[in-house]
Structure formats: structure tokens, C-alpha cells
Design a protein around this motif. Structure first.
Motif, PDB file in Angstrom:
ATOM      1  N   SER A 135      -3.176  -6.243  -4.231  1.00  0.00           N
ATOM      2  CA  SER A 135      -4.558  -5.805  -4.039  1.00  0.00           C
ATOM      3  C   SER A 135      -5.269  -6.600  -2.947  1.00  0.00           C
ATOM      4  O   SER A 135      -6.454  -6.466  -2.771  1.00  0.00           O
ATOM      5  CB  SER A 135      -5.323  -5.892  -5.360  1.00  0.00           C
ATOM      6  N   SER A 136      -4.551  -7.467  -2.251  1.00  0.00           N
ATOM      7  CA  SER A 136      -5.052  -8.197  -1.080  1.00  0.00           C
ATOM      8  C   SER A 136      -5.980  -9.363  -1.419  1.00  0.00           C
ATOM      9  O   SER A 136      -6.685  -9.858  -0.562  1.00  0.00           O
ATOM     10  CB  SER A 136      -5.772  -7.273  -0.087  1.00  0.00           C
ATOM     11  N   LEU A 137      -5.959  -9.815  -2.660  1.00  0.00           N
ATOM     12  CA  LEU A 137      -6.808 -10.955  -2.997  1.00  0.00           C
ATOM     13  C   LEU A 137      -6.170 -12.280  -2.595  1.00  0.00           C
ATOM     14  O   LEU A 137      -6.866 -13.223  -2.273  1.00  0.00           O
ATOM     15  CB  LEU A 137      -7.126 -10.968  -4.489  1.00  0.00           C
ATOM     16  N   ILE A 138      -4.837 -12.340  -2.675  1.00  0.00           N
ATOM     17  CA  ILE A 138      -4.185 -13.541  -2.155  1.00  0.00           C
ATOM     18  C   ILE A 138      -3.087 -13.141  -1.178  1.00  0.00           C
ATOM     19  O   ILE A 138      -2.528 -12.050  -1.242  1.00  0.00           O
ATOM     20  CB  ILE A 138      -3.614 -14.457  -3.268  1.00  0.00           C
ATOM     21  N   ARG A 139      -2.843 -14.046  -0.269  1.00  0.00           N
ATOM     22  CA  ARG A 139      -1.886 -13.783   0.806  1.00  0.00           C
ATOM     23  C   ARG A 139      -0.486 -14.179   0.337  1.00  0.00           C
ATOM     24  O   ARG A 139      -0.309 -15.255  -0.215  1.00  0.00           O
ATOM     25  CB  ARG A 139      -2.286 -14.632   1.997  1.00  0.00           C
ATOM     26  N   PRO A 140       0.487 -13.306   0.540  1.00  0.00           N
ATOM     27  CA  PRO A 140       1.849 -13.664   0.132  1.00  0.00           C
ATOM     28  C   PRO A 140       2.377 -14.829   0.972  1.00  0.00           C
ATOM     29  O   PRO A 140       1.971 -14.995   2.120  1.00  0.00           O
ATOM     30  CB  PRO A 140       2.665 -12.406   0.437  1.00  0.00           C
ATOM     31  N   THR A 141       3.278 -15.621   0.397  1.00  0.00           N
ATOM     32  CA  THR A 141       3.925 -16.675   1.170  1.00  0.00           C
ATOM     33  C   THR A 141       4.890 -16.040   2.166  1.00  0.00           C
ATOM     34  O   THR A 141       4.988 -16.444   3.308  1.00  0.00           O
ATOM     35  CB  THR A 141       4.699 -17.618   0.232  1.00  0.00           C
ATOM     36  N   SER A 142       5.599 -15.016   1.685  1.00  0.00           N
ATOM     37  CA  SER A 142       6.436 -14.248   2.609  1.00  0.00           C
ATOM     38  C   SER A 142       6.606 -12.849   2.045  1.00  0.00           C
ATOM     39  O   SER A 142       6.201 -12.559   0.922  1.00  0.00           O
ATOM     40  CB  SER A 142       7.797 -14.923   2.784  1.00  0.00           C
ATOM     41  N   GLY A 143       7.196 -11.975   2.848  1.00  0.00           N
ATOM     42  CA  GLY A 143       7.371 -10.603   2.414  1.00  0.00           C
ATOM     43  C   GLY A 143       6.215  -9.736   2.868  1.00  0.00           C
ATOM     44  O   GLY A 143       5.295 -10.204   3.540  1.00  0.00           O
ATOM     45  N   ASP A 144       6.259  -8.477   2.480  1.00  0.00           N
ATOM     46  CA  ASP A 144       5.269  -7.539   2.994  1.00  0.00           C
ATOM     47  C   ASP A 144       4.871  -6.537   1.914  1.00  0.00           C
ATOM     48  O   ASP A 144       5.594  -6.320   0.938  1.00  0.00           O
ATOM     49  CB  ASP A 144       5.862  -6.798   4.203  1.00  0.00           C
ATOM     50  N   ILE A 145       3.700  -5.962   2.121  1.00  0.00           N
ATOM     51  CA  ILE A 145       3.238  -4.883   1.258  1.00  0.00           C
ATOM     52  C   ILE A 145       2.902  -3.717   2.172  1.00  0.00           C
ATOM     53  O   ILE A 145       2.155  -3.880   3.137  1.00  0.00           O
ATOM     54  CB  ILE A 145       1.973  -5.297   0.480  1.00  0.00           C
ATOM     55  N   LYS A 146       3.487  -2.563   1.869  1.00  0.00           N
ATOM     56  CA  LYS A 146       3.274  -1.427   2.767  1.00  0.00           C
ATOM     57  C   LYS A 146       2.596  -0.278   2.040  1.00  0.00           C
ATOM     58  O   LYS A 146       2.999   0.101   0.945  1.00  0.00           O
ATOM     59  CB  LYS A 146       4.609  -0.966   3.342  1.00  0.00           C
ATOM     60  N   LEU A 147       1.590   0.228   2.707  1.00  0.00           N
ATOM     61  CA  LEU A 147       0.928   1.424   2.203  1.00  0.00           C
ATOM     62  C   LEU A 147       1.271   2.551   3.168  1.00  0.00           C
ATOM     63  O   LEU A 147       0.942   2.469   4.354  1.00  0.00           O
ATOM     64  CB  LEU A 147      -0.591   1.200   2.158  1.00  0.00           C
ATOM     65  N   ASP A 148       1.952   3.583   2.665  1.00  0.00           N
ATOM     66  CA  ASP A 148       2.439   4.681   3.505  1.00  0.00           C
ATOM     67  C   ASP A 148       3.164   4.140   4.739  1.00  0.00           C
ATOM     68  O   ASP A 148       2.936   4.588   5.865  1.00  0.00           O
ATOM     69  CB  ASP A 148       1.276   5.587   3.933  1.00  0.00           C
ATOM     70  N   GLY A 149       3.973   3.133   4.512  1.00  0.00           N
ATOM     71  CA  GLY A 149       4.795   2.583   5.582  1.00  0.00           C
ATOM     72  C   GLY A 149       4.115   1.556   6.472  1.00  0.00           C
ATOM     73  O   GLY A 149       4.754   0.938   7.308  1.00  0.00           O
ATOM     74  N   LYS A 150       2.792   1.363   6.278  1.00  0.00           N
ATOM     75  CA  LYS A 150       2.081   0.413   7.144  1.00  0.00           C
ATOM     76  C   LYS A 150       1.769  -0.874   6.391  1.00  0.00           C
ATOM     77  O   LYS A 150       1.291  -0.840   5.254  1.00  0.00           O
ATOM     78  CB  LYS A 150       0.759   1.032   7.628  1.00  0.00           C
ATOM     79  N   SER A 151       2.044  -1.996   7.061  1.00  0.00           N
ATOM     80  CA  SER A 151       1.787  -3.280   6.410  1.00  0.00           C
ATOM     81  C   SER A 151       0.293  -3.464   6.151  1.00  0.00           C
ATOM     82  O   SER A 151      -0.553  -3.102   6.967  1.00  0.00           O
ATOM     83  CB  SER A 151       2.294  -4.418   7.297  1.00  0.00           C
ATOM     84  N   THR A 152      -0.016  -4.018   4.993  1.00  0.00           N
ATOM     85  CA  THR A 152      -1.431  -4.185   4.638  1.00  0.00           C
ATOM     86  C   THR A 152      -1.869  -5.641   4.729  1.00  0.00           C
ATOM     87  O   THR A 152      -3.008  -5.965   4.414  1.00  0.00           O
ATOM     88  CB  THR A 152      -1.686  -3.713   3.193  1.00  0.00           C
ATOM     89  N   ILE A 153      -0.968  -6.516   5.128  1.00  0.00           N
ATOM     90  CA  ILE A 153      -1.293  -7.941   5.061  1.00  0.00           C
ATOM     91  C   ILE A 153      -2.384  -8.313   6.064  1.00  0.00           C
ATOM     92  O   ILE A 153      -3.356  -8.968   5.724  1.00  0.00           O
ATOM     93  CB  ILE A 153      -0.044  -8.803   5.331  1.00  0.00           C
ATOM     94  N   LYS A 154      -2.197  -7.872   7.308  1.00  0.00           N
ATOM     95  CA  LYS A 154      -3.155  -8.266   8.356  1.00  0.00           C
ATOM     96  C   LYS A 154      -4.524  -7.659   8.108  1.00  0.00           C
ATOM     97  O   LYS A 154      -5.545  -8.334   8.155  1.00  0.00           O
ATOM     98  CB  LYS A 154      -2.627  -7.837   9.734  1.00  0.00           C
ATOM     99  N   ASP A 155      -4.517  -6.359   7.885  1.00  0.00           N
ATOM    100  CA  ASP A 155      -5.792  -5.689   7.681  1.00  0.00           C
ATOM    101  C   ASP A 155      -5.777  -4.974   6.333  1.00  0.00           C
ATOM    102  O   ASP A 155      -5.251  -3.873   6.194  1.00  0.00           O
ATOM    103  CB  ASP A 155      -6.030  -4.675   8.808  1.00  0.00           C
ATOM    104  N   PRO A 156      -6.352  -5.633   5.327  1.00  0.00           N
ATOM    105  CA  PRO A 156      -6.275  -5.059   3.981  1.00  0.00           C
ATOM    106  C   PRO A 156      -7.306  -3.967   3.710  1.00  0.00           C
ATOM    107  O   PRO A 156      -7.374  -3.450   2.607  1.00  0.00           O
ATOM    108  CB  PRO A 156      -6.514  -6.273   3.077  1.00  0.00           C
ATOM    109  N   SER A 157      -8.092  -3.590   4.716  1.00  0.00           N
ATOM    110  CA  SER A 157      -9.212  -2.684   4.411  1.00  0.00           C
ATOM    111  C   SER A 157      -8.730  -1.317   3.926  1.00  0.00           C
ATOM    112  O   SER A 157      -9.351  -0.702   3.064  1.00  0.00           O
ATOM    113  CB  SER A 157     -10.121  -2.546   5.620  1.00  0.00           C
ATOM    114  N   GLU A 158      -7.580  -0.844   4.479  1.00  0.00           N
ATOM    115  CA  GLU A 158      -7.102   0.477   4.076  1.00  0.00           C
ATOM    116  C   GLU A 158      -6.680   0.501   2.604  1.00  0.00           C
ATOM    117  O   GLU A 158      -7.037   1.391   1.848  1.00  0.00           O
ATOM    118  CB  GLU A 158      -5.916   0.900   4.952  1.00  0.00           C
ATOM    119  N   ILE A 159      -5.922  -0.543   2.230  1.00  0.00           N
ATOM    120  CA  ILE A 159      -5.431  -0.542   0.852  1.00  0.00           C
ATOM    121  C   ILE A 159      -6.584  -0.736  -0.127  1.00  0.00           C
ATOM    122  O   ILE A 159      -6.609  -0.172  -1.218  1.00  0.00           O
ATOM    123  CB  ILE A 159      -4.308  -1.590   0.637  1.00  0.00           C
ATOM    124  N   ARG A 160      -7.579  -1.515   0.286  1.00  0.00           N
ATOM    125  CA  ARG A 160      -8.725  -1.722  -0.594  1.00  0.00           C
ATOM    126  C   ARG A 160      -9.443  -0.415  -0.897  1.00  0.00           C
ATOM    127  O   ARG A 160      -9.989  -0.232  -1.977  1.00  0.00           O
ATOM    128  CB  ARG A 160      -9.700  -2.723   0.035  1.00  0.00           C
TER     129      ARG A 160
END
Ligand SMILES: Nc1ncnc2c1ncn2[C@@H]1O[C@H](COP(=O)(O)OP(=O)(O)OP(=O)(O)O)[C@@H](O)[C@H]1O
Ligand SMILES: [Mg+2]
Lengths: 310, 420
Positions: free
Chosen positions: A48-73
């Protein structure tokens, strides 16, 4: 629609979430099961983008959400494990405030507030302060607050901890409804096996930061063992019949119980037809034949050597 | 943003204990301090009242004749002699002292009794009189010789007799000494014996009365000091609500709504501003009604005061947003509240909210004047005294600037992600 790729989190060098891969397809209802401290909440906080992963990625419809979490929010509704509400405000004031911060349009906000209150069954008590509510009622408002902006994905972190059965049923029913009628994708975290069994088509089992098993309920159960336990009740007791059954090739063990026989056999060996033939020969009727169903609890026990709730 | 402001004010409003603390405590404190201290200061004012007797042992006529005789004995030219005698005729030293002592400003705290020497001595001994000013025999002649013939004085021209050397008598001594000194200087500078007016120099510690300027009173000081101090505490209160918001995870929920952090901070800032304004209005109104702290002030005065307090409220609001950002970074709420209390108490002491800075060394006064509350206090007090618009511009700019800087810092350190 949502997936994690080798998602990991360490706190002060201690790995709390360890390279987990989970995915959610649109409209799915997925369970995340695990004992205390397994890392469920940490996983959810990362998704849910409240904490930053140490490693790995989270993808929403194939796009990483780590840098810009606004879409997933935008598409996410998160029901946190703790009650995240203003105690000094009423249920209505809380919902209004969160609705506004979610930028729900002014003209539909009022309607949404009443809708979600209806969903969680607390419409009549909306004018009361949260701090006067029971634990169960707080939890229900806690869920309502996550629904205001009509999220596509709903993540619930142990939404039924420590509440009365009535509130609990209400919550389960609400989640099921959302999944069924509005096609909301659900990720449901719990350590209540039966809730997950009821609600979710697919389950991840997590322990000590790792996903140790996943799949549909049947798939999970199938890994439990290679045996079936069958309870048989006969009209008469017959020593020769017992001997005949013992001689069947797939039967490993046979015990007499006070109601009848318990047979442990190779999985799916389809004993019933053979048993019917043999008992007919002896003139004995089969009153009851039941293959015992193992629970996910048993699966968990099998996998980790411990129970879900200790 | 309005939803944030409304939320913050509502949350504050629902906490009755805090409301009472913020709104009633300053009023109660000001009233108590006012009664405690005004009594003390009134005593002081009464104590500085002196009863004296003025005894003139000198015969002016004899003195003048003696001086005339002395002038004739000198080696001056006849025209010079005539000029000196002319000046002497216009100069009346005993009269000057008398006029000086009944000067309206001096009269406020000196009462002159015209009684016999015997009676005066008796009254000094039994305490009815504080002192006797005795103008000795030969005073006229002596003064005229000193100022017109440049002769060295033979003895101190005026005696002050008192039973014990109290501060009042010391003050009196200072005054008379100053008077005589200024008399000497004026003649030495070649003044031609026109009306001599000596500015009375008053002793330290009394109320300084300067023509055309209002003084400020102890209750005015308390009103401003206490209300600014409590406004600072309000910044802390609002910011510490964030601790609860964090503990109760509503901050996380707010972060998840994707709303701009500026909204959260602006909510705190604006609601603090509004709360401080309300607090100020209530405090000043109540104190004015109860104690009439600012008697007979013009509308212009009140407008100025409101402007000063608005500028200060802005600073407090900026401070609360800074505090809020700090709270979000600190994992421990006790650390946060301890830190803020320390900052506020520090500002309170340095800014003179607990006691006036006048007694402290200059360095402290300078530092104190740069704290928001200290600056507000000195500005407000100046405004009470002089009501000069040009005094406002600089401090108001500084206060607004502090507020903007605080807000900018809090924005830059606002965490984008919550913590678990
Ligand atoms: N901020 C943190 N700093 C250090 N350790 C943490 C932090 N948050 C979580 N942990 C640790 O990470 C582990 C996993 O915690 P997490 O809350 O994710 O478990 P959980 O599966 O949600 O458990 P529960 O069922 O009790 O909610 C725990 O051992 C916890 O102590
Ligand atoms: Mg948890």
C-alpha cells in the motif's frame, strides 16, 4: 493486476519479509494466512506504499509503484490492522473527513457516506463519537472509511481481530458482497483459517517472512498428505468383512471405533465400490461412508509444525 | 484543506480539558498576577512619596546687600559692576529652589510643609516628616558670588536633614544635587539670568513620567507576556495532536489518500492560527472587562494591537507546523513533547514572558528581542507607550518572515511515507 516481485523488507538487518511473490488478478479474492509476526502487515504496508521495500518490486498493471505510489494509492482501499480513526470525532465526521481527503466529489460524498454506513450496518449511530463505540463497531467504521472512494482493490489486515461474532459475520458478509457484486479485488489477511476458507478462492500461507505454500484450497489440502481417512458405519459388525477390507491393496490401516471403522488408505483409491461388493457378500449394509476432509489448519500444521494461533 | 482545518479544530474543541487550559488559564493567571503584583507596585508608589519641610534660614535682602557691597570692593570696571548688579537683581536663588520643589511633576511625590524649624525637627524625629531641606544663612550671597563672580563656594549651599538615610532621602538628595548642578552649569554657560528651568531628574525605580508619553503598567505587561506564552503552548498542543494521529494510524490513512502533505500541514497551521486568534481575543476581552487593563485607549490603539497579535499568531502557526513535521519524524512522543516544552520555556525566558528583561545584561535583552514572543512583547509595549505606526513595520515583517521560514522548513522535512 497487482503483483509483488521478490519483495523483501529488513528491519535493522533482520529479514521480516523474504523475497515473496504474490499476485492478485482482477476480481479475485485472495487470502494471506500466517501466524503472529509472519510479516503479513509489513507486506501489506509495502504494497500500500506506506513503507519502502528493502528490495524487490510491486507492480500495478505491470508498472512499478515504488517510485511514484500515487497510482496505486488511487485504486487501493486499505483497512489497517489498527483502528485508524479520530476518536474525538463522530463516525460521520470521520467518514466525511476521509472522504474529502480521498477527494470524493462533493456532490456524491454524502451519498457515499450513507452507502458505506449502510454496508457496515451503522447508519443509525453515525452521529456518535468513535470513542463511545465498541471494538466491533470501530472495526466496521474502519472498513467503511476505506470504501468511500470505491477502490478497485481492497486490502484488509486482520479486520476481525478481537470482536464479537455478530460484527464478525457482518464484516465477512460485507467483504463477500463487495467481491461478488462490485467485483472488488480482495486481499484478506487473517490468522482465522475458517474466514479465509469461506471468503477466498486462493490462499497464500506465510511464515517467518516467506510464502511457504499457495494455491486454491484444494491444491493446498492436496499437499497435506497422500492418504485419505475414511469413516465407515456398518449395519452389523463382521470379523470376516474386516479381514477382507484389510486385504485390499490400498488400505494401510484399519481401526475399530465406537461407531464403526476408520480406514486409512492411499489417496483417491476409490474404496467405495470394492467395499459395497464385499459387504453385500456378507449381507451387511453400509449405513455411512465418509471421507474425512482435512482443514487448512492441518495443512499449516503439516507445513510449519505449529498451529496458526498460539 | 478546509477539511483538515475543520478536523483539527473539531478535535481540539472536543477535548474540554485542553480548551479550559488554553482559554481560561491565561485569564486566571493574568488576574492573579495582576492582584499579586499591583498591590506591591502601589506600595512602591506610595513609598516614594516624601513629606519634607523647607526651612529658609537665609535672608534674601541681607544677602543681596552683602553681594552689592562685595561687588563694589572688586576691581571690575564700573560698567561691568553695573552689569553684574543688574543680573544679581534678577536672580533669586531661594525662589528658584522653591519654584523647583513646587513644580507640578515633583509635587506628585513631594509634599512641602511650611513649618518652623523646631516643629520640623520634632516631626522628622517622630517620623511624620521624611526630611528637611534647609537653606542656610548666606545662601543668596554664596550662590550669587559663585555664579556671578566665579568664586569658589565656601560650603555646601543646601542641607538635607533626615533621620535615617532611606532611599527616599537618597532620591531627594539626587534631585537637589542635580538641581544645584544644573543651576551652576546654566550660569557658567553665560545664561543671563532669565527664568531658569531645570528638568527634574527623577530617581530610578519610580514611574518614569515623560511628557506626552503613556507609560505601561504591570498588568499590561502580564497581559501581553502571558497571552503570548500561552499562544506558544497552543502551537505545541496542536502539534502534539499529531502524536495521537500517528499512534492511531490516521496519518497513514491520510498518506494513503494521496492528498498533498501541504494540506496536512496547512491544516495544522491555519487551525493553530485561528485557535490562537480566538484565544487572544478571549483573553484580551476578558482581561479588559475584568481589570480594564487598557483604560481609555483609542480605536487606533486597539487596531494596532490586533495587528501585532495577528502577526504573532502567524508566527505561532508557523511554529506549530514545524513542530508537526518534527513529531512525524520522532518515533517517541515523549521526546517530542519534552523537546517542545524545552523550546517554549526557552523562548519564554529569553523573550521575557516570565519576567521583564530590563534587569538582565544587554546581550540577553538583544537575544530576547529576537524571539517571536520577545519581539511581540517589546513591540506591543512600545505601541502602548508611543502608538507610533513606524515602530510596527520592522517587527511585523520579522514575525511574518519567521512564520514563513518555519513553514518552509516543515514542508521540506515532511515525510512522504509513513512509518510502521
Ligand atoms: N518498524 C519495525 N521495526 C522493527 N521490526 C518490525 C517493525 N515492524 C514489524 N517488525 C517486525 O517484523 C515482524 C513481522 O511483523 P508484522 O507486523 O508484519 O507481522 P504480522 O504477520 O502482521 O503479525 P500479526 O499477526 O501479529 O499482525 C515482527 O517480528 C515484528 O516484530
Ligand atoms: Mg499484522
Amino acid at each position: 493486476m497487482l503483483e509483488t516481485v521478490k519483495l523483501s523488507k529488513s528491519f535493522k538487518g533482520k529479514k521480516v519479509v523474504d523475497e515473496i511473490n504474490i499476485y492478485l488478478d482482477a476480481g479475485e479474492s485472495v487470502g494471506l494466512l500466517g501466524p503472529n509476526g509472519a510479516g503479513k502487515s509489513t507486506t501489506i504496508s509495502m504494497i500500500s506504499s506506506l513503507i519502502r521495500p528493502t528490495s524487490g518490486d510491486i507492480k500495478l498493471d505491470g508498472k512499478s509503484t515504488i517510485k511514484d505510489p500515487s497510482e496505486i494509492r488511487k485504486v487501493l482501499g486499505v483497512v489497517p490492522q489498527e483502528i485508524a480513526l479520530y476518536e474525538e470525532l463522530t463516525a460521520y465526521e470521520n467518514l466525511k473527513f476521509f472522504g474529502q481527503t480521498y477527494q470524493v466529489k462533493k456532490d456524491i460524498l454524502e451519498g457515499r457516506i450513507q452507502e458505506v454506513l449502510e454496508m457496515v450496518g451503522l447508519k443509525e449511530r453515525q452521529k456518535e463519537l468513535i470513542k463511545t463505540f465498541s471494538g466491533g463497531m470501530k472495526r466496521r467504521i474502519n472498513i467503511a472509511a476505506a470504501l468511500l472512494h470505491q477502490p478497485k482493490i481492497l486490502i484488509l489486515d486482520e479486520p476481525t481481530v478481537g470482536i464479537d461474532p455478530q460484527s464478525r459475520n457482518h464484516i465477512l458478509e460485507t467483504v463477500r458482497e463487495l467481491n461478488k457484486t462490485s467485483g472488488t479485488t480482495v486481499l484478506y489477511t487473517s490468522h482465522y483459517m475458517e474466514e479465509v476458507e469461506q471468503l477466498c478462492k486462493r490462499v497464500y500461507i506465510m511464515d517467518r517472512g516467506k510464502i511457504i505454500a499457495s494455491g486454491s484450497k484444494e491444491e493446498l489440502l492436496s499437499i497435506l498428505s497422500t492418504e485419505d481417512t475414511i469413516q465407515v458405519q456398518l449395519s452389523n459388525r463382521s470379523e470376516s468383512l474386516i479381514d477382507t477390507i484389510k486385504s485390499f491393496s490400498n488400505v494401510f490401516q484399519l481401526d475399530e471405533t465406537n461407531v464403526g471403522l476408520r480406514i486409512i488408505s492411499k489417496k483417491n483409491s476409490n474404496l467405495l465400490s470394492k467395499l459395497v461388493l464385499a459387504s453385500e457378500k456378507e449381507g451387511i449394509q453400509i449405513v455411512n461412508y465418509q471421507v474425512e476432509i482435512p482443514s487448512l489448519e492441518d495443512v499449516f500444521l503439516h507445513l510449519t509444525g505449529k498451529t496458526l494461533r498460539d | 484543506m478546509s477539511s483538515f482545518i475543520k478536523k483539527d479544530i473539531l478535535v481540539f474543541w472536543r477535548d474540554r480539558k485542553e480548551i479550559l487550559m488554553a482559554l481560561l488559564l491565561p485569564i486566571i493567571l493574568i488576574v492573579i498576577l495582576n492582584f499579586a503584583f499591583s498591590g506591591l507596585f502601589k506600595d512602591d508608589e506610595e513609598a516614594i512619596h516624601i513629606d519634607i519641610a523647607l526651612l529658609v534660614a537665609d535672608d534674601e535682602k541681607v544677602g543681596k546687600e552683602q553681594f552689592e557691597h562685595a561687588v563694589k570692593e572688586t576691581e571690575l570696571s564700573p560698567t561691568e559692576k553695573e552689569k553684574v548688579l543688574d543680573e544679581a537683581a534678577n536672580l533669586n536663588p531661594v525662589g528658584l529652589i522653591h519654584d523647583f520643589l513646587i513644580n507640578p511633576e515633583i509635587q506628585d511625590w513631594i509634599t512641602i510643609k511650611e513649618i518652623s524649624e523646631q516643629e520640623a525637627t520634632k516631626q522628622v524625629n517622630n517620623g511624620d516628616l521624611d526630611a528637611i531641606i534647609r537653606i542656610p544663612e548666606g545662601f543668596t550671597y554664596e550662590v550669587l558670588s559663585v555664579v556671578l563672580l566665579d568664586e569658589r563656594p565656601n560650603h555646601i549651599p543646601v542641607n538635607i536633614l533626615a533621620k535615617d538615610p532611606s532611599t527616599e532621602v537618597g532620591a531627594l538628595q539626587d534631585i537637589v544635587h542635580n538641581f544645584v548642578h544644573s543651576l551652576n552649569v546654566q550660569f557658567a554657560l553665560g545664561s543671563t539670568g532669565e527664568t531658569v528651568y531645570a528638568e527634574p531628574v527623577l530617581p530610578q525605580g519610580g514611574r518614569e513620567v515623560v511628557e506626552g508619553i503613556d507609560t505601561y503598567s504591570i498588568s499590561q505587561y502580564f497581559t501581553i507576556a502571558i497571552s503570548t506564552l500561552f499562544a506558544l503552548f497552543l502551537a505545541q498542543t496542536v502539534a502534539l495532536k499529531t502524536v495521537t494521529e500517528k499512534r492511531e494510524r490516521v496519518v497513514n490513512r491520510i498518506l494513503l489518500t494521496n492528498s498533498n502533505p501541504i494540506n496536512f500541514l496547512l491544516g495544522k497551521t491555519v487551525s493553530t492560527f485561528i485557535l490562537v486568534c480566538i484565544q487572544m481575543v478571549i483573553t484580551f476581552t476578558a482581561v479588559q472587562l475584568l481589570l480594564s487593563v487598557f483604560p481609555g485607549k483609542t480605536l487606533e490603539f486597539w487596531v494596532g494591537l490586533v495587528v501585532i497579535m495577528i502577526a504573532f499568531s502567524l508566527t505561532v502557526a508557523g511554529l506549530s507546523s514545524l513542530f508537526t513535521s518534527i513529531v512525524l519524524h520522532l518515533s517517541d512522543s515523549n521526546t517530542a513533547s519534552g523537546l517542545f516544552t524545552l523550546i517554549i520555556m526557552g523562548l519564554g525566558v529569553l523573550g521575557g514572558s516570565f519576567f521583564p528583561l530590563e534587569g538582565l545584561p544587554n546581550v540577553f535583552q538583544k537575544i530576547g528581542e529576537w524571539t517571536p514572543n520577545g519581539l511581540t512583547q517589546t513591540t506591543a509595549i512600545k505601541w502602548i507607550q508611543f502608538s507610533d505606526m513606524s515602530d510596527l513595520f520592522f517587527p511585523l515583517t520579522v514575525l511574518t518572515a519567521i512564520s514563513i521560514v518555519c513553514f518552509a522548513i516543515s514542508m521540506s522535512i515532511f515525510p512522504n511515507r509513513g512509518r510502521i
